[in-house]
Design an enzyme around this catalytic site. Structure first.
Site, PDB file in Angstrom:
ATOM      1  CG  LEU A  76      -1.973  -1.389   1.686  1.00 20.26           C
ATOM      2  CD1 LEU A  76      -2.733  -1.185   2.467  1.00 20.26           C
ATOM      3  CD2 LEU A  76      -2.962  -0.956   0.289  1.00 20.26           C
ATOM      4  CG  ASP A  77       0.100   4.432  -2.814  1.00 16.70           C
ATOM      5  OD1 ASP A  77       1.430   3.682  -3.419  1.00 16.70           O
ATOM      6  OD2 ASP A  77      -0.657   4.597  -3.731  1.00 16.70           O
ATOM      7  NE  ARG A  78       6.842   7.187   2.966  1.00 23.09           N
ATOM      8  CZ  ARG A  78       7.094   7.733   3.800  1.00 23.09           C
ATOM      9  NH1 ARG A  78       7.104   7.539   5.657  1.00 23.09           N
ATOM     10  NH2 ARG A  78       8.802   6.768   4.165  1.00 23.09           N
ATOM     11  NE  ARG A 134      -2.059   8.373  -5.024  1.00 23.23           N
ATOM     12  CZ  ARG A 134      -1.042   8.559  -4.293  1.00 23.23           C
ATOM     13  NH1 ARG A 134      -0.145   7.771  -4.029  1.00 23.23           N
ATOM     14  NH2 ARG A 134      -0.335   9.369  -3.839  1.00 23.23           N
TER      15      ARG A 134
END
Length: 538
Positions: free
Chosen positions: A336-338, A431
């Site tokens: 997962l992205d930060r 996103r």
């Protein structure tokens, strides 16, 4: 000159023969061959492979392949290479898997010859359909994935093993230009073999090969870390899940949760702002007794550096035993992205790691996200499908409008809560599909990469000059987007609470379903999400 060239060809021939003997000698140990048999197979392999292309083969790039077989597709006879190429150009690996499954290609070929002949025809078609080594590797993995859904279990596993051997042979012949099996290749073959009693030994060999590949790629730093763990004495069996969750929350905040824990894997709800793993270790990511007394991201150290402990490091610090197949990050199967919070699966054993990689590649994992975006000027359809490229690759998502919240006044714009399910697994897929004009055209709120929002910079970068007319993606800022005051007060007030350098935005991985391991979990919303939604509902 001709004399020198003749000597050169003879030396090539001898080198190749000795290499083949060495490789086949290793394989003979596992197959029970004698030395004489291994030598004979090596000699036949070298003799049957001349320096010049075989007359019945035709050249495609660096590869010499036989003509593609003809199969029945949509009640018509057509070249297998042709349909694979068209499917790959349309939807890449997903398209290849679907076309092979839909036309029962493996079953058709299995009726015409033995497993080695089937593997030869599949690999030949893949080579003919590919335009580069990268596309060839992807197509071969897609073919192996289609084998996982074939009805002929015993024959299919043998075909997969034969394909793997052919890939090895292509790499052995010309290492500089040919492909070699990657972790996805080995995971798919292992996935096929591990459930069959007749192939248990082969499955174990695949597992050992994956471990050796990872060990070689990880280097000496991984070996030192594993040696330190052995000295420390990792014992995950004695670790109580509830107690471990309390300890994690005491250090990294209330938004980290353990959702599922077994001998094979652990599923957590990751807090926004925490990175899954570090590609490069820095002082900010080191765990010390002092830092364990403060919550994750709550305050910088005395020297001004920010605490940045990864999910991988915090699990290892809690004595969780993680798999070693991933050479970059222990146990990490997906990421997962930060700035994204929510469900993430981490493998504990190497066996589970390979099965999980295969499950993700086969699209047998369900992932659903919650996202908050600005409400569009015209009403959004209650549900729909987004089919748009992400990073130049085909990607598909389904969305559903969960709730719509109105603004605080005439000048305040409302926001919409969406549920997004990803049917493919592209980087930043949700996103991009929310932000881009060929998707919804509604960037996720506070997304620093795909919207014009600029988070507060870290201390070290506050003095850097920035062009106020450009955002991080190089696009001109939109006045309406950058004006956070036009959003409801519950959201615009959050901007002032953000810690410099911390990244968090309204994207939450809520649901993760992995049937292979009986995982069906939902991650609770972070506290800052629930507080915001409570204010919006008033």
């Amino acid at each position: 000159f001709r004399y020198v060239m003749s000597l050169f060809q003879v030396s090539q021939y001898l080198t190749k023969m000795l290499t083949m003997i060495a490789l086949l000698a290793v394989r003979s140990v596992h197959r029970g061959w004698g030395c004489a048999a291994a030598f004979q197979v090596a000699r036949n392999s070298v003799v049957s492979t001349p320096f010049l292309p075989h007359p019945s083969r035709r050249s495609i790039g660096h590869h010499q392949v036989l003509a593609s077989p003809i199969i029945s597709c949509n009640d018509a006879e057509t070249s297998l290479a042709k349909i694979i190429k068209e499917a790959y150009e349309d939807r890449e690996t997903d398209g290849v898997q679907d076309i092979i499954r839909a036309n029962q290609v493996v079953e058709q070929l299995s009726t015409k010859g033995d497993v080695n002949a089937v593997a030869d025809e599949l690999v030949n078609a893949a080579v003919e359909a590919s335009t580069s080594n990268k596309s060839l590797a992807a197509i071969l993995n897609a073919i192996l994935a289609a084998c996982c859904d074939s009805n002929r279990s015993e024959e299919t596993e043998s075909v997969a093993l034969a394909i793997l051997e052919l890939i090895d042979e292509m790499h052995d012949e010309e290492e500089s230009s040919m492909i070699e099996p990657d972790i996805v290749t080995l995971s798919l073959v292992y996935y096929l073999l591990c459930n069959l009693s007749s192939h248990k030994e082969s499955a174990q060999l695949i597992l050992e090969r994956a471990q050796q590949m990872s060990k070689k790629a990880a280097g000496s730093s991984r070996r030192r870390a594993l040696a330190a763990e052995r000295r420390k004495g990792i014992n995950n069996a004695k670790l109580d899940t509830k107690e471990a969750e309390k300890q994690l929350q005491s250090v990294y905040g209330p938004d980290i949760h353990i959702l599922h824990d077994s001998d094979d894997l652990i599923v957590l709800s990751k807090p926004a702002g925490q990175v899954c793993y570090h590609t490069k270790k820095t002082s900010a990511g080191k765990i010390s007794a002092k830092r364990k007394k403060m919550k994750k991201g709550a305050a910088p150290d005395d020297d001004g550096s920010k605490v940045d402990i990864s999910l991988e490091d915090c699990l290892l610090d809690m004595n969780f035993a993680l798999s070693t197949v991933n050479p970059v990050a222990r146990g990490i199967v997906h990421r997962l992205d930060r700035g994204t919070s929510g469900c993430i699966c981490v493998a504990k054993s190497n066996e589970a790691h390979l099965k999980l990689v295969a499950s993700f590649f086969l699209r047998r994992v369900t992932k659903k996200y919650l996202a908050i975006v600005r409400s569009p000027s015209s009403p959004l359809q209650q549900e729909g499908v987004i089919d748009a490229l992400v990073g130049g690759k085909p990607a598909t998502s389904k969305y559903r409008v969960v709730s719509t919240y109105h603004g605080d006044g005439p000048s305040s714009q409302g926001v919409t809560l969406l549920e997004v399910e990803t049917l493919t697994g592209r980087k930043h897929q949700v996103r991009v599909h929310c932000a881009e004009s060929n998707g919804l055209g509604l960037p996720i709120i506070f997304d620093p990469l795909y919207s014009s929002f600029q988070p507060p910079a870290p201390v070290s970068r506050r003095k850097a000059k920035k062009d106020p007319q450009r955002n991080k993606r190089g696009k001109a800022d939109n006045t309406e987007e950058t004006d956070q005051s036009s959003l409801p007060k519950a959201i615009s007030d959050l901007e002032g609470t953000m810690v410099p350098g911390q990244e968090r935005f309204f994207l939450h991985a809520q649901t993760l379903i992995i049937p292979e391991f009986d995982v069906d979990v939902q991650a609770p919303l972070p506290e800052w999400w629930t507080a915001t939604l409570d204010q919006l509902e008033r």
